[in-house]
Design a protein around this motif. Structure first.
Motif, short mmCIF file in Angstrom:
data_model
loop_
_atom_site.label_atom_id
_atom_site.label_comp_id
_atom_site.label_asym_id
_atom_site.label_seq_id
_atom_site.Cartn_x
_atom_site.Cartn_y
_atom_site.Cartn_z
N UNK A 11 5.27 4.76 -13.56
CA UNK A 11 4.63 5.43 -12.43
C UNK A 11 4.03 4.43 -11.46
N UNK A 12 3.40 3.41 -11.98
CA UNK A 12 2.80 2.38 -11.12
C UNK A 12 3.87 1.68 -10.31
N UNK A 13 4.98 1.34 -10.96
CA UNK A 13 6.08 0.65 -10.26
C UNK A 13 6.63 1.52 -9.12
N UNK A 14 6.83 2.81 -9.40
CA UNK A 14 7.38 3.69 -8.38
C UNK A 14 6.40 3.87 -7.22
N UNK A 15 5.13 4.06 -7.55
CA UNK A 15 4.13 4.25 -6.49
C UNK A 15 4.02 3.01 -5.62
N UNK A 16 4.08 1.83 -6.22
CA UNK A 16 3.98 0.60 -5.42
C UNK A 16 5.17 0.43 -4.49
N UNK A 17 6.33 0.85 -4.95
CA UNK A 17 7.50 0.82 -4.07
C UNK A 17 7.31 1.72 -2.86
N UNK A 18 6.80 2.94 -3.09
CA UNK A 18 6.52 3.83 -1.98
C UNK A 18 5.46 3.24 -1.06
N UNK A 19 4.47 2.59 -1.66
CA UNK A 19 3.38 2.02 -0.86
C UNK A 19 3.88 0.90 0.05
N UNK A 20 4.82 0.10 -0.44
CA UNK A 20 5.39 -0.98 0.38
C UNK A 20 6.21 -0.43 1.55
N UNK A 21 6.74 0.77 1.38
CA UNK A 21 7.70 1.31 2.34
C UNK A 21 7.26 2.69 2.85
N UNK A 77 -7.59 1.91 -1.10
CA UNK A 77 -6.81 1.60 -2.30
C UNK A 77 -7.21 2.57 -3.40
N UNK A 78 -6.35 2.69 -4.41
CA UNK A 78 -6.65 3.56 -5.54
C UNK A 78 -6.64 2.76 -6.83
N UNK A 79 -7.33 3.29 -7.82
CA UNK A 79 -7.23 2.78 -9.19
C UNK A 79 -6.02 3.47 -9.82
N UNK A 116 -5.56 -3.89 3.23
CA UNK A 116 -6.03 -3.88 1.83
C UNK A 116 -5.94 -5.24 1.16
N UNK A 117 -5.00 -6.07 1.60
CA UNK A 117 -4.79 -7.36 0.96
C UNK A 117 -4.06 -7.29 -0.35
N UNK A 118 -3.52 -6.13 -0.70
CA UNK A 118 -2.82 -5.96 -1.96
C UNK A 118 -1.46 -6.65 -1.92
N UNK A 119 -0.97 -7.13 -3.05
CA UNK A 119 0.34 -7.80 -3.06
C UNK A 119 1.48 -6.84 -2.74
N UNK A 120 1.27 -5.56 -2.90
CA UNK A 120 2.29 -4.56 -2.57
C UNK A 120 1.91 -3.76 -1.33
N UNK A 121 1.17 -4.39 -0.42
CA UNK A 121 0.77 -3.72 0.82
C UNK A 121 1.99 -3.35 1.66
N UNK A 122 1.77 -2.47 2.61
CA UNK A 122 2.85 -1.99 3.47
C UNK A 122 3.60 -3.14 4.14
N UNK A 123 4.91 -3.04 4.11
CA UNK A 123 5.77 -4.01 4.79
C UNK A 123 6.18 -3.52 6.17
N UNK A 124 5.64 -2.40 6.58
CA UNK A 124 5.98 -1.82 7.88
C UNK A 124 4.77 -1.86 8.80
N UNK A 125 4.81 -2.67 9.83
CA UNK A 125 3.65 -2.83 10.71
C UNK A 125 3.19 -1.49 11.29
N UNK A 126 1.90 -1.25 11.21
CA UNK A 126 1.32 -0.06 11.82
C UNK A 126 1.50 1.21 11.04
N UNK A 127 2.04 1.13 9.82
CA UNK A 127 2.23 2.33 8.99
C UNK A 127 1.68 2.03 7.60
N UNK A 128 0.91 2.98 7.05
CA UNK A 128 0.25 2.74 5.77
C UNK A 128 0.04 4.04 5.01
N UNK A 129 0.16 3.97 3.70
CA UNK A 129 -0.25 5.08 2.84
C UNK A 129 -1.76 4.96 2.64
#
Length: 397
Positions: free
Chosen positions: A21-31, A373-375, A93-106
């Motif tokens: 679940x964490x892996x899938x959520x991080x993928x969505x968060x990046x994109x 960010x979420x836990x 957020x500074x997270x390693x899986x932060x959004x890769x799309x400028x100006x768009x964020x979960x």
């Protein structure tokens, strides 16, 4: 056998899939993808569902997805819903899986909601023989612009549904906790668009002009009297003008001015009365300043009101799963949620799931903040609670 022991296998299932679940959520968060643009997100969700064996209906109300799980015996249909869209915010957020799309964020955690509902779909597959009825999984577009639920409903997502349930993460509530409330939980959302027409001219000769900027300023202040002097102080209302546009340079009185704003209420009765107040005040104030006014009043979503029986069902499920000491009464909020549109059609319940740190959650960055960010420990719990809510309601014994 106690209800808690019956739910333990669901909680264990959620915990076992935490890494996935964490892996899938991080993928969505990046994109992340904005409202009605969630094509990649929807494709990933549909792929996972099909891999589980679900038949998937795509393109519902935008990029929405509908999938059904039919149990071993006949019974009612319970819908579970998650939203998929992101916000036009630059992530900080500074997270390693932060959004890769400028100006768009979960920045509201819809990536987490989507992940939780996928987890619930997988958990419930393993308990199909205990289901008397059907579970419908709704993955929705465009919650952030208050249009996705309406589109889903128009395209039949609620057809045959008897009850509906959903949750929203809350970073100011510690992970491992949940919050529920009877009656009104979240506010209505209306949008107002106001256009003023005056007579442009030289900034040094105002007597030969009709200044829409001055009129607009008076309207911004005057509209507050609709709240402070026409509505009971026991009926919460917020009226905010979020944008005001007029003119292009310092020494010219413009011909037009425009503004947009939002109105939030906590009572269906008060929401129904606001249009008349706004149109009347804008028109009369504009006339006093010799301007012409046009008001477009757009009702987006109603007050979110849970069904008492459904709220009680969710509370029993939460208490059995994580203990009554981990459930609190939710504070009312004038933030809106288009889940309220589903609740106008069928009974249901919407509740908060803690996603903040165990210590100091009250100081966490809130929803829609660029440092949100979420836990991630909330992911398996959210998946298990959604599955438990449905299974408890449809248990075949």
């Amino acid at each position: 056998m106690t209800q808690a022991s019956l739910l333990q296998p669901l909680l264990d299932s959620g915990k076992r899939m935490e890494a996935e679940l964490v892996e899938f959520r991080r993928d969505l968060h990046r994109n992340p993808e904005l409202s009605f643009q969630e094509s990649e997100t929807a494709a990933k969700v549909a792929e996972r569902l099909r891999a589980m064996g679900y038949e998937v209906r795509t393109g519902v109300g935008g990029h929405g997805i509908v999938a059904d799980l039919t149990g071993a015996k006949p019974g009612p249909t319970i819908a579970l819903r998650a939203d998929m869209d992101a916000l036009p915010i630059q992530e900080e957020s500074g997270l390693p899986y932060a959004s890769q799309r400028p100006g768009v964020m979960h920045a509201c955690g819809h990536d987490a909601h989507t992940t939780m509902l996928l987890g619930a779909a997988r958990i419930l597959l393993g308990h199909k023989d205990r289901i008397a009825g059907k579970v419908r999984f709704l993955f929705q577009s465009a919650e952030e612009i208050n249009q996705g639920a309406r589109s889903m409903i128009e395209q039949g997502a609620l057809d045959g549904v008897d009850e509906i349930y959903g949750l929203h993460n809350l970073p100011t509530l510690a992970a491992g906790k949940a919050a529920t409330r009877y009656g009104s939980l979240m506010g209505s959302v209306d949008r107002i668009e106001i256009t003023l027409e005056g007579k442009g001219g030289h900034g040094a000769i105002p007597d030969q002009s009709i200044d829409p900027v001055v009129a607009a300023s008076a309207i911004v202040m005057g509209l507050q009297s609709a709240v402070s002097r026409e509505i009971s102080p026991f009926d919460p209302v917020v009226l905010t003008i979020g944008s005001l546009q007029a003119g292009d340079t310092y020494n010219v009185i413009p011909h037009r001015a425009s503004m947009t704003g939002t109105i939030r209420t906590f009572s269906p009765r008060v929401q129904a009365s606001m249009k008349e107040r706004v149109v009347r005040l804008v028109g009369q104030i504009a006339e006093a300043y010799r301007c012409k006014a046009a008001v477009d009043y757009i009702e987006l979503t109603p007050v979110l009101v849970g069904d008492d029986r459904c709220v009680a069902h969710v509370e029993r499920t939460i208490d059995a799963a994580i203990g009554a000491d981990n459930r609190i009464e939710a504070a009312p909020t004038l933030a809106g949620e288009d889940f309220s549109l589903y609740l106008q059609k069928v009974p249901g319940c919407f509740f908060w799931l803690g996603s903040g740190p165990r210590e100091g959650a009250e100081n966490a960055y809130g929803l829609h903040h660029p440092k949100f960010r979420i836990e991630e420990e909330c992911l398996p719990l959210g998946a298990s609670l959604l599955a438990s809510v449905a299974l408890n309601r449809l248990s075949a014994g």
